[in-house]
Structure formats: structure tokens, C-alpha cells
Motif scaffolding. Structure first.
Motif, PDB file in Angstrom:
ATOM      1  N   ARG A  30     -17.437   8.616  15.908  1.00  0.00           N
ATOM      2  CA  ARG A  30     -18.775   8.787  16.503  1.00  0.00           C
ATOM      3  C   ARG A  30     -19.867   8.649  15.446  1.00  0.00           C
ATOM      4  NH1 ARG A  30     -18.851  10.553  21.535  1.00  0.00           N
ATOM      5  NH2 ARG A  30     -20.975  11.331  21.448  1.00  0.00           N
ATOM      6  N   ALA A  31     -19.494   8.246  14.277  1.00  0.00           N
ATOM      7  CA  ALA A  31     -20.457   8.161  13.177  1.00  0.00           C
ATOM      8  C   ALA A  31     -21.478   7.057  13.418  1.00  0.00           C
ATOM      9  CB  ALA A  31     -19.710   7.905  11.871  1.00  0.00           C
ATOM     10  N   THR A  32     -22.648   7.214  12.808  1.00  0.00           N
ATOM     11  CA  THR A  32     -23.653   6.148  12.801  1.00  0.00           C
ATOM     12  C   THR A  32     -24.116   6.037  11.347  1.00  0.00           C
ATOM     13  OG1 THR A  32     -25.395   7.755  13.294  1.00  0.00           O
ATOM     14  CG2 THR A  32     -24.423   6.618  15.163  1.00  0.00           C
ATOM     15  N   PRO A  33     -23.238   5.478  10.498  1.00  0.00           N
ATOM     16  CA  PRO A  33     -23.463   5.542   9.051  1.00  0.00           C
ATOM     17  C   PRO A  33     -24.707   4.796   8.564  1.00  0.00           C
ATOM     18  CG  PRO A  33     -21.606   4.106   9.583  1.00  0.00           C
ATOM     19  CD  PRO A  33     -21.981   4.800  10.845  1.00  0.00           C
ATOM     20  N   ALA A  34     -25.258   3.946   9.387  1.00  0.00           N
ATOM     21  CA  ALA A  34     -26.488   3.247   9.000  1.00  0.00           C
ATOM     22  C   ALA A  34     -27.107   2.717  10.278  1.00  0.00           C
ATOM     23  CB  ALA A  34     -26.180   2.095   8.051  1.00  0.00           C
ATOM     24  N   GLY A  35     -28.388   2.378  10.206  1.00  0.00           N
ATOM     25  CA  GLY A  35     -29.030   1.774  11.366  1.00  0.00           C
ATOM     26  C   GLY A  35     -29.528   2.779  12.368  1.00  0.00           C
ATOM     27  N   PRO A  36     -29.687   2.374  13.629  1.00  0.00           N
ATOM     28  CA  PRO A  36     -30.301   3.228  14.646  1.00  0.00           C
ATOM     29  C   PRO A  36     -29.484   4.495  14.881  1.00  0.00           C
ATOM     30  CG  PRO A  36     -29.355   1.253  15.640  1.00  0.00           C
ATOM     31  CD  PRO A  36     -29.313   1.055  14.166  1.00  0.00           C
ATOM     32  N   LYS A  37     -30.188   5.538  15.294  1.00  0.00           N
ATOM     33  CA  LYS A  37     -29.548   6.847  15.429  1.00  0.00           C
ATOM     34  C   LYS A  37     -29.393   7.302  16.870  1.00  0.00           C
ATOM     35  CE  LYS A  37     -28.936   7.394  11.082  1.00  0.00           C
ATOM     36  NZ  LYS A  37     -27.570   7.056  10.642  1.00  0.00           N
ATOM     37  N   ASN A  38     -29.936   6.537  17.816  1.00  0.00           N
ATOM     38  CA  ASN A  38     -29.718   6.920  19.217  1.00  0.00           C
ATOM     39  C   ASN A  38     -29.617   5.667  20.080  1.00  0.00           C
ATOM     40  OD1 ASN A  38     -32.407   6.204  20.377  1.00  0.00           O
ATOM     41  ND2 ASN A  38     -33.088   7.733  18.886  1.00  0.00           N
ATOM     42  N   LYS A  39     -29.178   5.906  21.322  1.00  0.00           N
ATOM     43  CA  LYS A  39     -28.851   4.795  22.216  1.00  0.00           C
ATOM     44  C   LYS A  39     -30.044   3.884  22.466  1.00  0.00           C
ATOM     45  CE  LYS A  39     -26.867   3.979  26.803  1.00  0.00           C
ATOM     46  NZ  LYS A  39     -26.125   4.616  27.908  1.00  0.00           N
ATOM     47  N   GLN A  40     -31.175   4.484  22.739  1.00  0.00           N
ATOM     48  CA  GLN A  40     -32.339   3.673  23.070  1.00  0.00           C
ATOM     49  C   GLN A  40     -32.738   2.770  21.904  1.00  0.00           C
ATOM     50  OE1 GLN A  40     -35.781   5.987  24.126  1.00  0.00           O
ATOM     51  NE2 GLN A  40     -36.928   4.198  24.855  1.00  0.00           N
ATOM     52  N   ALA A  41     -32.787   3.370  20.720  1.00  0.00           N
ATOM     53  CA  ALA A  41     -33.150   2.582  19.531  1.00  0.00           C
ATOM     54  C   ALA A  41     -32.071   1.549  19.230  1.00  0.00           C
ATOM     55  CB  ALA A  41     -33.343   3.524  18.334  1.00  0.00           C
ATOM     56  N   GLY A  42     -30.808   1.919  19.456  1.00  0.00           N
ATOM     57  CA  GLY A  42     -29.703   1.009  19.184  1.00  0.00           C
ATOM     58  C   GLY A  42     -29.728  -0.210  20.084  1.00  0.00           C
ATOM     59  N   ARG A  43     -29.880   0.030  21.386  1.00  0.00           N
ATOM     60  CA  ARG A  43     -29.932  -1.083  22.340  1.00  0.00           C
ATOM     61  C   ARG A  43     -31.111  -2.007  22.037  1.00  0.00           C
ATOM     62  NH1 ARG A  43     -25.257  -1.834  23.944  1.00  0.00           N
ATOM     63  NH2 ARG A  43     -24.213  -0.272  25.179  1.00  0.00           N
ATOM     64  N   ALA A  44     -32.255  -1.399  21.686  1.00  0.00           N
ATOM     65  CA  ALA A  44     -33.446  -2.204  21.389  1.00  0.00           C
ATOM     66  C   ALA A  44     -33.223  -3.034  20.127  1.00  0.00           C
ATOM     67  CB  ALA A  44     -34.666  -1.294  21.237  1.00  0.00           C
ATOM     68  N   ALA A  45     -32.605  -2.424  19.117  1.00  0.00           N
ATOM     69  CA  ALA A  45     -32.373  -3.145  17.858  1.00  0.00           C
ATOM     70  C   ALA A  45     -31.409  -4.311  18.073  1.00  0.00           C
ATOM     71  CB  ALA A  45     -31.844  -2.178  16.799  1.00  0.00           C
ATOM     72  N   THR A  46     -30.388  -4.099  18.898  1.00  0.00           N
ATOM     73  CA  THR A  46     -29.437  -5.172  19.178  1.00  0.00           C
ATOM     74  C   THR A  46     -30.126  -6.321  19.915  1.00  0.00           C
ATOM     75  OG1 THR A  46     -27.651  -3.538  19.300  1.00  0.00           O
ATOM     76  CG2 THR A  46     -27.199  -5.715  20.213  1.00  0.00           C
ATOM     77  N   ALA A  47     -30.935  -5.956  20.921  1.00  0.00           N
ATOM     78  CA  ALA A  47     -31.646  -6.993  21.674  1.00  0.00           C
ATOM     79  C   ALA A  47     -32.576  -7.789  20.753  1.00  0.00           C
ATOM     80  CB  ALA A  47     -32.439  -6.353  22.816  1.00  0.00           C
ATOM     81  N   ARG A  48     -33.234  -7.067  19.813  1.00  0.00           N
ATOM     82  CA  ARG A  48     -34.138  -7.759  18.892  1.00  0.00           C
ATOM     83  C   ARG A  48     -33.384  -8.749  18.009  1.00  0.00           C
ATOM     84  NH1 ARG A  48     -36.689  -2.855  18.202  1.00  0.00           N
ATOM     85  NH2 ARG A  48     -35.546  -2.476  16.273  1.00  0.00           N
ATOM     86  N   MET A  49     -32.134  -8.433  17.679  1.00  0.00           N
ATOM     87  CA  MET A  49     -31.356  -9.355  16.847  1.00  0.00           C
ATOM     88  C   MET A  49     -31.000 -10.644  17.590  1.00  0.00           C
ATOM     89  SD  MET A  49     -28.614  -7.328  14.454  1.00  0.00           S
ATOM     90  CE  MET A  49     -28.434  -5.800  15.368  1.00  0.00           C
ATOM     91  N   GLY A  50     -31.030 -10.574  18.941  1.00  0.00           N
ATOM     92  CA  GLY A  50     -30.581 -11.714  19.742  1.00  0.00           C
ATOM     93  C   GLY A  50     -31.231 -13.027  19.361  1.00  0.00           C
ATOM     94  N   LYS A  51     -32.546 -13.008  19.204  1.00  0.00           N
ATOM     95  CA  LYS A  51     -33.265 -14.244  18.922  1.00  0.00           C
ATOM     96  C   LYS A  51     -32.871 -14.812  17.557  1.00  0.00           C
ATOM     97  CE  LYS A  51     -37.821 -16.154  18.850  1.00  0.00           C
ATOM     98  NZ  LYS A  51     -37.273 -17.479  19.173  1.00  0.00           N
ATOM     99  N   ARG A  52     -32.731 -13.923  16.569  1.00  0.00           N
ATOM    100  CA  ARG A  52     -32.360 -14.392  15.231  1.00  0.00           C
ATOM    101  C   ARG A  52     -30.939 -14.929  15.223  1.00  0.00           C
ATOM    102  NH1 ARG A  52     -33.598  -9.096  12.057  1.00  0.00           N
ATOM    103  NH2 ARG A  52     -33.206 -10.240  10.110  1.00  0.00           N
ATOM    104  N   LEU A  53     -30.048 -14.254  15.948  1.00  0.00           N
ATOM    105  CA  LEU A  53     -28.667 -14.731  16.011  1.00  0.00           C
ATOM    106  C   LEU A  53     -28.607 -16.106  16.665  1.00  0.00           C
ATOM    107  CD1 LEU A  53     -26.885 -11.418  17.093  1.00  0.00           C
ATOM    108  CD2 LEU A  53     -26.515 -12.661  14.946  1.00  0.00           C
ATOM    109  N   ALA A  54     -29.312 -16.268  17.790  1.00  0.00           N
ATOM    110  CA  ALA A  54     -29.284 -17.550  18.497  1.00  0.00           C
ATOM    111  C   ALA A  54     -29.919 -18.645  17.650  1.00  0.00           C
ATOM    112  CB  ALA A  54     -29.986 -17.423  19.846  1.00  0.00           C
TER     113      ALA A  54
END
Lengths: 285, 285
Positions: A30-54
Motif C-alpha cells: 500500500r506504499a506510495t514511495p513517491a509521487g501523488p499521495k491520494n486517489k484524486q491527485a493520482g488519477r489526475a497525474a496519470t491523465a496528465r501524463m497521457g498526452k506526453r506518453l502519446a
């Protein structure tokens, strides 16, 4: 590192260290050793990466049209319900499907069993410019095969070295192999299996054999520790992903892909034609 | 029909009528014959369809695990820059990549030329439960092959019937074939080609040969009219998609897929195990 900020290199943080066997029970699920610390921030950060990944994927794809052989292969392993399928859906789903090659490996078919265990894997490798993803992989042949003694011990022993040579061959052929062990707890698996039973739209994913496998949990953890130890290498590292929290699992895998793609730094090819001349021709029609 | 509302059946509206050859010049390339009327509403409506499409895809996939052989094959054809790749990205991208099989067909390789023209196509068909997408297809063999006389006329003639028999075979094997002709205007193509030249990140998509092909525009339109006429059938209809507006093209193709998936109405399989017993075992561990 600033709290909640992504680390400069998640690869370093999650990579299995070479040289000594790890103890998975000391790795937090259940660790979150780096990066976002909660679900809302995590989902948003992942979505933001989408454009750069594509965008990076398109560059990789474009470079392949002029002979660049580089590509990515994401290998997902983990216990039942650890989220291999969810990672494909939410992370690989951020890319353009035209450049993705996703393969889910099940128990080998009779035809596959007649061949070397790497035969079916080689056929599904990403082509130059592609993002490949394996939901289970050749590692099943040293995991379930070891735990359930599906092959003689000396055969299993040989496979670790065969896998290492195979992955060295992939590296030589410009395949960046990113291997992620999705690490969940025994309790979280129970919770997820119960959920599959409780939801009519999830029951098809369940099989009573999943419960039989739970009795072998310690043997599986040991098999993973051995595989991660013997088959981690600088050119094909294993990463341990804390996976009890789905949003963190997705963020971490997306972030690892992003870091690897940024390191590859693929470039659009220069045109091999006269741009000005083509423009004039088009305008003069 | 209420203004701006989606029609009850877009399939009927866009389907090429059987029996008589159509005149593509009478089909609007900027038309929005049903559904959203502007970009913002169109993009939003397409995004809203995403969840329903992915849900139906998962049902189709789940049904396949118990022997249901049904699947979808989206065939995209159209002139250069008509948006085949964009449709894959924006519409097929709405699905779970684990259940998608996307193939872009280029000029045949020497190996492919040694085989029947359907050989390379058969290899890439969607497996049961999958959503397949072809960016170009076996239709190239009656389009560019006809316009550039890459095969003798009697050979081309035979191919229409071979395609019809092939697609009947697909229907018998439970493949729903959805063929979309992305219809753009000559002027819109010029605009898009110029854009490819103007943007350094788009130049790799351009080739001076694209301008040579423009000189053959009327011949291509005629080849499409013939192919759409001779190879539309109730089990494998052709649809003409107005494609000058990208947002409308994406909405229309997504909507066609949705209507076809809804008609298939795939169901999650019933569990073949005792749910209550499994739940007890899990809780009693």
C-alpha cells in the motif's frame, strides 16, 4: 524530495537491486514511495501524463518509418487480481492503439507446449516503433511452472538463464524491456476475489482455482523473489510496484513508461523531400 | 427527428443503398446529417459514448471466454489524409486495448505479393471477442490496383466477387464487418497536405507521391463508387462518412460501432461454479 512531487527518477526507486535476493514481505503493497499521495491527485497525474506518453509514442513510431528499430515492451506479472488487466486498460489505454501490441498469455495450448517456452512469446514481440504489453509472459514458465512442478527442476533452472539470454537479445535488437511485478497483499486479494463474486459483471473473471492458488501464496512469493533476483539486469530491470492502491499502480507504471520513453528521446525524422517544392506544387494545382 | 439529437439508427442513414451505383459527388463531405451540429457538442458526445463502448466490448470479450465467437471488424478506407489514422486514435482508442487488434495495411511486401491478396488480411482478423480495425484493407486491391493498373482488368474483376465471398465467410463465422469510407473533398485534402508540410511534427506523414495521387482523384472516386456498389451487402454494408469535419467523422464512426454492438447485445456468461460456496471458502480461509 518535496512531498507529493514526482521523483526525478522513479526507475531508481522501484528497481529491484542486483546481486542479492529481495524479501517481498518487506516491500509495502500500500506504499506510495513517491509521487501523488491520494486517489484524486493520482488519477489526475496519470491523465496528465497521457498526452506526453502519446506524443513520445508518435515520435517513436515516426522514427521507425525511417529505420529506427527501437520499441518498448511492458511485461506485467503479479498474482491473480493484482491488476495486470487494469494496468493495460488504464495505462496502455493512454497510447494510440495503432501503435500498441497487447498480448495476454494464458496456460499454454497443446501446440505451444510442443515448442520451446519462448516460442509463443517471440511471435508477439512489439515491432519497431510499437509499444508492446504482455499480461503474463515467459515468466509464468518459472513461476506457476515452479510452484506446481510443471517441469523438472533442472529444466526450470535452465530457464532463468534462457530468459536472461533472450532479454539480452531483445536489448541488442533495441527493445526496451520494462518488467513490473504488481505487488498486492494476501488480504487485498481476498477483498478483490470477493468483489468478483459479488458483482454479476465480474463473476466471469473468477474461477474456484483462484482459491486453490491462494493456498500456494508463500510458494508463489518465493518463486517471484527468485525470478526477480535471477532475472533482473541493467538492460531489463524488474520493478516492484505497490499495487494495493489501483490509482498508485497506474500512476507508477505510467511514470516508468514515461521515464523510459524520455530517455529514448525519439525524434521525428527529417523529410527526405523538398518541403518548399511540394508546397508550391500543391498550391499551383 | 429532433434537431441535434442522434437518430435512432445511423446505420440506415449512412449505409450505401444496394442495387445501384452511387455518385459520390452528391454526398456531402462537410455534412452533419444527424447527431451533433458543432465541434464542442460532437467531441463531448463521442467522449460520452466511450464508457458504453468499453462496457459492450467487455461483455463481448467475456462472452468469448465461454465460446461466443462474435467480434467486430471496422474497415477504414479513404483518400490520403481522410482521417483513417485519426479515427483509430480517437474512436478505437475509446476501447480497452487488450481487446483490440489494429492493423495498418501498406503496399504489399514481396512476400505478400507471392500470396493471394486476401492472405495477409486473414492473418489479421479479430479473434472472438475482439474489436478489429483495418487502416486500409483488402479493398486497396480493387482501388489503387484498379487506378494504377497493378493487376490485369479481369483479375480486378474477379476480386470483387472474391471479396464478397470472403465477407460472407466472415459473417458466417460471426464477424460483424463495418466498412466506412471516409469521404473528404479535394480542397480539404489540399488543406490537410499543406498542414503536414507546415508542421515539422507532421512532415514524416507526407510523401510527394501524395500529390501525384491527387492527379488521379477522379479515377479514385470512380474506383470507390464501383467498389462500394459491388461490395455492399446486408451482412457487410458500406457506410459513407462525411469526413471533412474530424469531430463529425469520429462521432459517426463511434455511433455506428455503438449501434452494431448494441444490436449484438453480448451478455456476461453465467458462472459455471457455485458462487455462494466460493464466497464461503474465501471467508473461511
Amino acid at each position: 524530495m518535496e512531498k507529493g512531487k514526482a521523483p526525478r527518477d522513479l526507475r531508481r526507486l522501484l528497481r529491484v537491486p542486483a546481486g542479492k535476493r529481495i524479501d517481498l514481505s518487506t516491500y509495502g503493497t500500500r506504499a506510495t514511495p513517491a509521487g501523488p499521495k491520494n486517489k484524486q491527485a493520482g488519477r489526475a497525474a496519470t491523465a496528465r501524463m497521457g498526452k506526453r506518453l502519446a506524443d513520445l509514442q508518435e515520435r517513436l513510431w515516426a522514427a521507425a518509418t525511417t529505420g529506427d528499430r527501437r520499441r518498448l515492451l511492458l511485461v506485467l506479472q503479479g498474482m491473480d487480481t493484482s491488476g495486470k488487466g487494469g494496468t493495460v486498460k488504464h495505462v496502455v489505454g493512454l497510447f494510440n492503439p495503432a501503435g500498441c501490441r497487447v498480448m495476454g498469455f494464458k496456460a499454454p495450448t497443446p501446440e505451444e507446449r510442443e515448442h520451446h517456452f519462448l516460442w509463443r512469446v517471440e511471435k508477439e514481440l512489439p515491432r519497431p516503433g510499437e509499444i508492446g504489453a504482455f499480461d503474463r509472459s515467459h515468466y509464468e514458465d518459472v513461476l506457476v511452472a515452479r510452484v506446481r512442478a510443471l517441469a523438472p527442476p533442472d529444466e526450470i533452472e535452465r530457464r532463468y538463464e534462457e530468459i536472461n539470454r533472450f532479454e539480452q537479445f531483445l536489448a541488442d535488437d533495441r527493445v526496451t524491456v520494462i518488467k513490473c511485478f504488481l505487488h498486492i497483499s494476501y488480504e487485498e486479494q481476498r477483498h478483490r476475489l470477493l468483489r468478483r463474486l459479488d458483482r454479476p459483471d465480474k463473476r466471469w473473471k473468477f474461477s474456484p482455482g483462484d482459491i486453490d492458488d491462494r493456498a500456494l501464496w508463500p510458494a508463489y512469493q518465493e518463486a517471484y523473489e527468485i525470478a526477480l533476483h535471477r532475472c533482473t539486469a541493467p538492460h531489463a530491470p524488474w520493478y516492484v510496484i505497490p499495487a494495493d492502491r489501483k490509482w498508485y499502480r497506474d500512476w507508477a507504471v505510467a511514470r516508468l513508461l514515461l521515464e523510459h520513453l524520455q530517455a529514448l528521446d525519439p525524434q521525428y525524422p527529417e523529410p527526405d523531400y523538398d518541403v518548399a517544392e511540394s508546397r508550391e506544387r500543391l498550391l499551383g494545382e
